[in-house]
Design a protein around this motif. Structure first.
Motif, PDB file in Angstrom:
ATOM      1  N   GLY A 129      72.570  29.885  30.362  1.00  9.49           N
ATOM      2  CA  GLY A 129      72.754  28.563  30.973  1.00  9.49           C
ATOM      3  C   GLY A 129      72.243  27.475  30.048  1.00  9.49           C
ATOM      4  O   GLY A 129      72.877  26.425  29.888  1.00  9.49           O
ATOM      5  N   ASP A 130      71.070  27.728  29.411  1.00 10.35           N
ATOM      6  CA  ASP A 130      70.504  26.755  28.473  1.00 10.35           C
ATOM      7  C   ASP A 130      71.420  26.556  27.264  1.00 10.35           C
ATOM      8  O   ASP A 130      71.603  25.441  26.776  1.00 10.35           O
ATOM      9  N   ILE A 131      71.994  27.667  26.774  1.00 15.81           N
ATOM     10  CA  ILE A 131      72.879  27.594  25.602  1.00 15.81           C
ATOM     11  C   ILE A 131      74.097  26.723  25.900  1.00 15.81           C
ATOM     12  O   ILE A 131      74.440  25.817  25.133  1.00 15.81           O
ATOM     13  N   ALA A 157      64.295  17.961  25.112  1.00 19.16           N
ATOM     14  CA  ALA A 157      64.638  19.375  25.055  1.00 19.16           C
ATOM     15  C   ALA A 157      64.811  19.913  26.465  1.00 19.16           C
ATOM     16  O   ALA A 157      64.194  19.461  27.396  1.00 19.16           O
ATOM     17  N   VAL A 158      65.702  20.897  26.606  1.00 17.76           N
ATOM     18  CA  VAL A 158      65.961  21.464  27.920  1.00 17.76           C
ATOM     19  C   VAL A 158      64.912  22.508  28.241  1.00 17.76           C
ATOM     20  O   VAL A 158      64.707  23.440  27.469  1.00 17.76           O
ATOM     21  N   SER A 165      77.130  21.909  25.299  1.00 17.93           N
ATOM     22  CA  SER A 165      78.058  20.931  25.895  1.00 17.93           C
ATOM     23  C   SER A 165      77.555  19.503  25.695  1.00 17.93           C
ATOM     24  O   SER A 165      78.339  18.596  25.417  1.00 17.93           O
ATOM     25  N   GLU A 166      76.231  19.297  25.803  1.00 16.70           N
ATOM     26  CA  GLU A 166      75.671  17.957  25.564  1.00 16.70           C
ATOM     27  C   GLU A 166      75.924  17.507  24.126  1.00 16.70           C
ATOM     28  O   GLU A 166      76.358  16.379  23.879  1.00 16.70           O
ATOM     29  N   GLY A 180      76.316  21.986  32.172  1.00 15.67           N
ATOM     30  CA  GLY A 180      76.441  23.161  31.300  1.00 15.67           C
ATOM     31  C   GLY A 180      75.998  24.436  31.991  1.00 15.67           C
ATOM     32  O   GLY A 180      76.624  25.489  31.844  1.00 15.67           O
ATOM     33  N   ARG A 181      74.909  24.338  32.774  1.00 15.07           N
ATOM     34  CA  ARG A 181      74.404  25.528  33.473  1.00 15.07           C
ATOM     35  C   ARG A 181      75.352  25.952  34.593  1.00 15.07           C
ATOM     36  O   ARG A 181      75.516  27.140  34.864  1.00 15.07           O
ATOM     37  N   LEU A 182      75.975  24.984  35.246  1.00 14.20           N
ATOM     38  CA  LEU A 182      76.932  25.314  36.309  1.00 14.20           C
ATOM     39  C   LEU A 182      78.174  25.981  35.724  1.00 14.20           C
ATOM     40  O   LEU A 182      78.710  26.923  36.304  1.00 14.20           O
TER      41      LEU A 182
END
Length: 592
Positions: free
Chosen positions: A209-211, A4-5, A216-217, A130-132
């Protein structure tokens, strides 16, 4: 994708930093000062019209009390004129501030992307893609709120408040002071709300950013997700970060929903006190009924701009928090590039001189005491167990990471003497994880600095890589679009395009990192023949898991725990009956 992130909390923006950030943001407005000036003029026109409407109430009352033909015409013209005047102001302010805002966003996005393109590899190791992407899209878009709607409302409604207050002071300064007595209370509410907005905005950006990271993953790895029964897990993981975003957004909404009516109530108390006081003859003085009505109209008209100016703080704080986060990326130090040596083409002699390397924040070296000379044109294979340091070693040549001890030299010049562009122009790279772009086959082969290559040169490279046999079967040949990361192609086809790209570059140094791993046996046989031709006259470093593919290498280096433990040709190493012989025996027994 198995873990989990963890929630990411952006660094808190202190009040001083908040102002510095906003000042820096306004610097982006400077090139568009003319458009911004027109927006300010529009806001002044709007504010003047709003003040004029309140002041006109005196003439409206006079016209009602004395309804002459002249007064009827004047009053009608006054109403049309005021609304037309305000309409012109509204257009000027909204269009030109939007123009400035979108230009600022365009500049910011460009600056962030350009900086991302120059940051060292470790930055991408430490920050999820994804966060970038979220920073580049969502966070930068939040800045638009601070530079468009927020500025428009602050200027327009702020100037309206100034205009109405000026009119009230001119009409009766004593009554105006009573109205202003509630000002400090409004200021305290706004200050508290601002701090809370700023804090919650940062959390919202972190959760966005988490979303994007989780989404994306899951989308990129959908085949693994479905094959390994991870759909429910990914849904729960997404729900968790989505709920966190919802929670923070609701906190923002509740703070805004509470602060606005509190401020409105305070303004209403001030107006009520005004009405009660104005009935006193000594305060009212010589004011006519028309002046009295105009004064009350101005005071009540001020409620809307006060409400809007205070509610816009949420947008400003969101924009400032987002801008702070964006500027953090822009301020990241790019790759160090102090070297100036830029030969047109090197011969390809590579020398590792007691070289060692460790990743940042790690105490132990990943590579230790690497000393080896590779003459130009020699093919050297790196073999060893997984994690022995093979890929790390070759990633130091293009300086994706900086070695921490000893030296690496090409043609007698330290890598650190080369400029990064010149160094990387000498190296062609084919990795196991092929990167292709959502473009045509030709554009993927002739990528970047190769884009000016002729059609014939592209076809020749594709032919050498044994890629023409499938390219010519494609509906549009070299012009066929291959989808995101070459999704329309098989693993072997993708690998052959990457090899064709390396061939077209015609660099003196070639790195093949598991380059044939994705190929079937027949394709591999074709590629092996092609590679035997390709490596002629080039210094080639080959990382291979299957030892059968590197038996013809000029030299084989056996790595273990970050060190070179054996060196020699295939037959010599087998005769030694050491580490290489053991690896060979293991693979031989696996395939027998």
């Amino acid at each position: 994708m198995s873990q989990a992130v963890p929630p990411t909390e952006p660094k808190p923006v202190k009040p001083g930093e908040s102002w510095e950030t906003y000042k820096r943001l306004l610097a982006y407005v400077k090139p568009f000062w003319l458009a911004f000036s027109l927006a300010v003029v529009g806001n002044i026109i709007y504010a003047a019209a709003s003040t004029g409407m309140a002041a006109a109430m005196e003439y409206v009352i006079a016209a009602i009390e004395n309804p002459t033909e002249q007064n009827r015409i004047l009053l009608t013209a006054l109403i049309i004129g005021m609304f037309t005047f305000r309409g012109i102001g509204t257009f000027l302010s909204q269009y030109f501030i939007s123009y400035v805002g979108r230009q600022v966003i365009n500049s910011l996005r460009t600056d962030v992307f350009n900086r991302l393109m120059t940051l060292p590899s470790r930055y991408f190791d430490e920050n999820a893609a994804g966060r970038l992407v979220s920073k580049l899209t969502f966070n930068v878009e939040q800045v638009a709120e601070a530079t468009t709607n927020a500025v428009t409302i602050t200027l327009r409604e702020g100037l309206t408040i100034v205009g109405l207050l000026s009119f009230m002071l001119y009409t009766n300064w004593k009554l105006t002071l009573i109205f202003l007595a509630v000002g400090p209370l409004i200021g305290a509410v706004v200050s508290y709300a601002s701090k809370r907005f700023r804090k919650i905005s940062q959390r919202i950006q972190g959760s966005m950013g988490d979303i994007t990271h989780v989404a994306s993953e899951s989308i990129t790895g959908y085949r693994v997700v479905r094959t390994f029964g991870g759909v429910e897990y990914e849904q729960q993981r997404f729900q968790k970060v989505n709920d966190r975003n919802l929670k923070q957004s609701l906190k923002m909404a509740s703070t805004q929903a509470i602060s606005v009516p509190v401020i409105q109530t305070l303004v209403a108390v001030a107006i009520a006190a005004l009405v009660w006081t104005m009935l006193s003859p000594e305060i009212r003085g010589e004011m006519s009924t028309g002046q009295l009505v105009a004064f009350i109209t101005a005071a009540t008209t001020m409620a809307k701009p006060i409400r809007q100016v205070t509610s816009v703080h949420a947008q400003i704080q969101k924009g400032v928090a987002a801008a702070y986060d964006v500027f953090e990326t822009i301020d990241e130090a790019p790759e160090q590039d102090p070297g100036t040596f830029a030969p047109e083409r090197v011969e390809g002699n590579i020398e590792f001189d007691d070289m060692s390397f460790r990743y940042r924040d790690q105490l132990d070296n990943v590579l230790e005491g690497i000393s080896v000379d590779i003459p130009a044109g020699q093919s050297v294979a790196l073999v060893g167990r997984s994690g022995s340091g093979k890929s790390t070693l070759v990633s130091l040549l293009p300086r994706f990471y900086e070695y921490t001890g000893g030296d690496i030299r090409i043609d007698g010049h330290s890598l650190k003497d080369f400029s990064l562009k010149a160094l990387r122009s000498q190296i062609a790279l084919v990795t196991q994880n092929v990167v292709l772009f959502n473009d045509s086959i030709a554009a993927n082969i002739a990528y970047g600095a190769l884009r000016d290559c002729s059609r014939e040169e592209i076809r020749e490279a594709a032919a050498k890589a044994h890629a023409l046999e499938f390219i010519d079967r494609m509906p549009e040949g070299l012009d066929t679009m291959i989808g995101d990361n070459g999704v329309m192609l098989s693993g072997g086809q993708r690998q052959r395009l990457a090899i064709a790209r390396a061939l077209l570059k015609d660099a003196p140094i070639l790195i093949l990192d598991e380059a044939t791993s994705a190929l079937d046996t027949e394709s591999e046989r074709h590629i092996q023949k092609a590679l035997e031709t390709v490596i002629q006259g080039r210094t080639t470093l080959v990382i291979a898991h299957r030892l059968s593919t590197i038996e013809s290498a000029d030299r084989i280096l056996v790595m273990d725990n970050g060190r070179i433990v054996e060196s020699g040709r295939h037959e010599e190493l087998l005769a030694k009956k050491g580490a290489y012989a053991q690896l060979h025996q293991m693979q031989f027994s696996e395939h027998s």
